[in-house]
Design a protein around this motif. Structure first.
Motif: not given
Length: 110
Positions: A1-11, A13-17, A53-57
């Motif tokens: 799986m390509q990184a871009g596709a993975l990031f799209d899926k994460i975005q 499914f998890l609702g991240v921006e 806590s993973g709060r990168v933003r």
């Protein structure tokens, strides 16, 4: 799986921006511009908690605030941004915690 596709899926499914920022200067240039001046112990403790806590933003927002408050932190903040930009969260935690402990990791490549 390509990184871009993975990031799209994460975005999706998890609702991240994802936060995309323009690169101001390479980390190497930031190191050459002067010594790394880390934030205060209190600010380092806050950054450490946010990273843990993973709060990168929130880490990015705090970094912007710190740099606006004290522009001398610029080279240190740029190294932090480089780690965030490349999603190196473990190294980001080590970077922040190293300075919080007073050991610093300025010799390590970002």
């Amino acid at each position: 799986m390509q990184a871009g596709a993975l990031f799209d899926k994460i975005q999706r499914f998890l609702g991240v921006e994802w936060i995309h920022t323009e690169e101001k200067a390479p980390v190497v240039a930031a190191r050459e511009s002067g010594p790394l001046l880390p934030p205060s112990a209190e600010e380092l403790a806050l950054l450490s908690r946010l990273v843990a806590s993973g709060r990168v933003r929130n880490v990015v927002a705090e970094a912007v605030r710190m740099e606006e408050t004290d522009p001398r932190l610029g080279p240190w903040i740029e190294q932090l941004r480089g780690l965030v930009r490349t999603y190196q969260l473990r190294k980001l935690q080590e970077f922040v915690d190293g300075y919080a402990a007073g050991t610093g990791l300025s010799g390590e490549s970002a």
